[in-house]
Design a protein around this motif. Structure first.
Motif, PDB file in Angstrom:
ATOM      1  N   SER A  59      38.252  44.012  37.849  1.00 15.97           N
ATOM      2  CA  SER A  59      37.544  44.397  39.079  1.00 15.97           C
ATOM      3  C   SER A  59      36.416  43.418  39.415  1.00 15.97           C
ATOM      4  O   SER A  59      36.020  43.313  40.578  1.00 15.97           O
ATOM      5  CB  SER A  59      37.006  45.817  38.966  1.00 15.97           C
ATOM      6  N   LEU A  60      35.900  42.716  38.420  1.00 15.18           N
ATOM      7  CA  LEU A  60      34.789  41.787  38.645  1.00 15.18           C
ATOM      8  C   LEU A  60      35.240  40.385  39.069  1.00 15.18           C
ATOM      9  O   LEU A  60      34.484  39.666  39.717  1.00 15.18           O
ATOM     10  CB  LEU A  60      33.941  41.669  37.373  1.00 15.18           C
ATOM     11  N   VAL A  61      36.433  39.999  38.684  1.00 12.85           N
ATOM     12  CA  VAL A  61      36.909  38.636  38.965  1.00 12.85           C
ATOM     13  C   VAL A  61      37.196  38.463  40.451  1.00 12.85           C
ATOM     14  O   VAL A  61      37.887  39.277  41.065  1.00 12.85           O
ATOM     15  CB  VAL A  61      38.173  38.319  38.136  1.00 12.85           C
ATOM     16  N   LYS A  62      36.650  37.390  40.989  1.00  4.51           N
ATOM     17  CA  LYS A  62      36.907  37.007  42.387  1.00  4.51           C
ATOM     18  C   LYS A  62      37.330  35.540  42.396  1.00  4.51           C
ATOM     19  O   LYS A  62      36.758  34.705  41.701  1.00  4.51           O
ATOM     20  CB  LYS A  62      35.645  37.156  43.242  1.00  4.51           C
ATOM     21  N   LEU A  63      38.333  35.232  43.192  1.00  3.57           N
ATOM     22  CA  LEU A  63      38.802  33.862  43.380  1.00  3.57           C
ATOM     23  C   LEU A  63      38.578  33.506  44.837  1.00  3.57           C
ATOM     24  O   LEU A  63      39.184  34.110  45.723  1.00  3.57           O
ATOM     25  CB  LEU A  63      40.283  33.730  43.017  1.00  3.57           C
ATOM     26  N   ASN A  64      37.679  32.587  45.079  1.00  5.22           N
ATOM     27  CA  ASN A  64      37.277  32.247  46.452  1.00  5.22           C
ATOM     28  C   ASN A  64      36.879  33.493  47.239  1.00  5.22           C
ATOM     29  O   ASN A  64      37.213  33.648  48.405  1.00  5.22           O
ATOM     30  CB  ASN A  64      38.379  31.488  47.179  1.00  5.22           C
ATOM     31  N   GLY A  65      36.191  34.412  46.554  1.00  3.92           N
ATOM     32  CA  GLY A  65      35.712  35.628  47.191  1.00  3.92           C
ATOM     33  C   GLY A  65      36.722  36.754  47.273  1.00  3.92           C
ATOM     34  O   GLY A  65      36.387  37.842  47.723  1.00  3.92           O
ATOM     35  N   LEU A  66      37.943  36.503  46.822  1.00  2.22           N
ATOM     36  CA  LEU A  66      38.990  37.520  46.895  1.00  2.22           C
ATOM     37  C   LEU A  66      39.202  38.192  45.550  1.00  2.22           C
ATOM     38  O   LEU A  66      39.239  37.518  44.512  1.00  2.22           O
ATOM     39  CB  LEU A  66      40.325  36.890  47.307  1.00  2.22           C
ATOM     40  N   PRO A  67      39.385  39.512  45.541  1.00  2.00           N
ATOM     41  CA  PRO A  67      39.786  40.170  44.299  1.00  2.00           C
ATOM     42  C   PRO A  67      41.133  39.608  43.838  1.00  2.00           C
ATOM     43  O   PRO A  67      41.941  39.132  44.658  1.00  2.00           O
ATOM     44  CB  PRO A  67      39.926  41.639  44.690  1.00  2.00           C
ATOM     45  N   LEU A  68      41.379  39.665  42.548  1.00  2.00           N
ATOM     46  CA  LEU A  68      42.636  39.127  42.008  1.00  2.00           C
ATOM     47  C   LEU A  68      43.865  39.669  42.729  1.00  2.00           C
ATOM     48  O   LEU A  68      44.799  38.922  43.019  1.00  2.00           O
ATOM     49  CB  LEU A  68      42.742  39.450  40.518  1.00  2.00           C
ATOM     50  N   LYS A  69      43.872  40.946  43.013  1.00  2.00           N
ATOM     51  CA  LYS A  69      45.048  41.550  43.653  1.00  2.00           C
ATOM     52  C   LYS A  69      45.327  40.916  45.018  1.00  2.00           C
ATOM     53  O   LYS A  69      46.481  40.686  45.375  1.00  2.00           O
ATOM     54  CB  LYS A  69      44.887  43.062  43.785  1.00  2.00           C
ATOM     55  N   GLU A  70      44.278  40.619  45.764  1.00  3.86           N
ATOM     56  CA  GLU A  70      44.468  39.992  47.078  1.00  3.86           C
ATOM     57  C   GLU A  70      44.861  38.523  46.950  1.00  3.86           C
ATOM     58  O   GLU A  70      45.596  38.003  47.792  1.00  3.86           O
ATOM     59  CB  GLU A  70      43.197  40.124  47.911  1.00  3.86           C
ATOM     60  N   ALA A  71      44.381  37.857  45.912  1.00  3.61           N
ATOM     61  CA  ALA A  71      44.717  36.448  45.689  1.00  3.61           C
ATOM     62  C   ALA A  71      46.090  36.285  45.042  1.00  3.61           C
ATOM     63  O   ALA A  71      46.641  35.180  45.013  1.00  3.61           O
ATOM     64  CB  ALA A  71      43.651  35.787  44.819  1.00  3.61           C
ATOM     65  N   TRP A  72      46.659  37.370  44.537  1.00  5.21           N
ATOM     66  CA  TRP A  72      47.889  37.339  43.751  1.00  5.21           C
ATOM     67  C   TRP A  72      49.020  36.508  44.378  1.00  5.21           C
ATOM     68  O   TRP A  72      49.670  35.742  43.664  1.00  5.21           O
ATOM     69  CB  TRP A  72      48.370  38.761  43.449  1.00  5.21           C
ATOM     70  N   PRO A  73      49.309  36.608  45.666  1.00  5.45           N
ATOM     71  CA  PRO A  73      50.429  35.824  46.216  1.00  5.45           C
ATOM     72  C   PRO A  73      50.273  34.309  46.023  1.00  5.45           C
ATOM     73  O   PRO A  73      51.274  33.585  46.025  1.00  5.45           O
ATOM     74  CB  PRO A  73      50.429  36.180  47.707  1.00  5.45           C
ATOM     75  N   ASP A  74      49.061  33.831  45.838  1.00  6.30           N
ATOM     76  CA  ASP A  74      48.812  32.402  45.685  1.00  6.30           C
ATOM     77  C   ASP A  74      48.526  31.997  44.230  1.00  6.30           C
ATOM     78  O   ASP A  74      48.190  30.838  43.977  1.00  6.30           O
ATOM     79  CB  ASP A  74      47.642  31.982  46.567  1.00  6.30           C
ATOM     80  N   ILE A  75      48.670  32.914  43.304  1.00  4.01           N
ATOM     81  CA  ILE A  75      48.450  32.633  41.884  1.00  4.01           C
ATOM     82  C   ILE A  75      49.761  32.209  41.245  1.00  4.01           C
ATOM     83  O   ILE A  75      50.791  32.846  41.438  1.00  4.01           O
ATOM     84  CB  ILE A  75      47.864  33.871  41.171  1.00  4.01           C
TER      85      ILE A  75
END
Length: 81
Positions: A59-75
């Motif tokens: 819940s704390l991790v953000k990638l370019n301001g996005l939560p992991l779940k939202e960034a998931w398609p680009d991971i």
């Protein structure tokens, strides 16, 4: 081959697996250490987050301001230990 889903990723983290991944040309890892679950961006000591509970870490991790779940398609998952 079935795609690796975000839910599978969460379950692997909860079970103590270590995962290395790439997002936006940066390498990251989530590892299970003796001090708790830890997130880091490679070569960036300021990015380290460590918590006792994996769900709290996720819940704390953000990638370019996005939560992991939202960034998931680009991971891109690189390695799962």
């Amino acid at each position: 081959m079935t795609p690796y889903t975000y839910d599978q990723f969460v379950e692997d983290i909860r079970s103590g697996r270590d995962i290395e991944f790439i997002y936006n040309s940066n390498r990251y890892s989530i590892t299970n250490t003796p001090f708790g679950h830890s997130f880091t961006r490679y070569y960036d000591e300021d990015s380290v987050i460590t918590t006792q509970q994996p769900d709290e870490l996720l819940s704390l991790v953000k990638l370019n301001g996005l939560p992991l779940k939202e960034a998931w398609p680009d991971i891109e998952i690189d390695i799962i230990f």
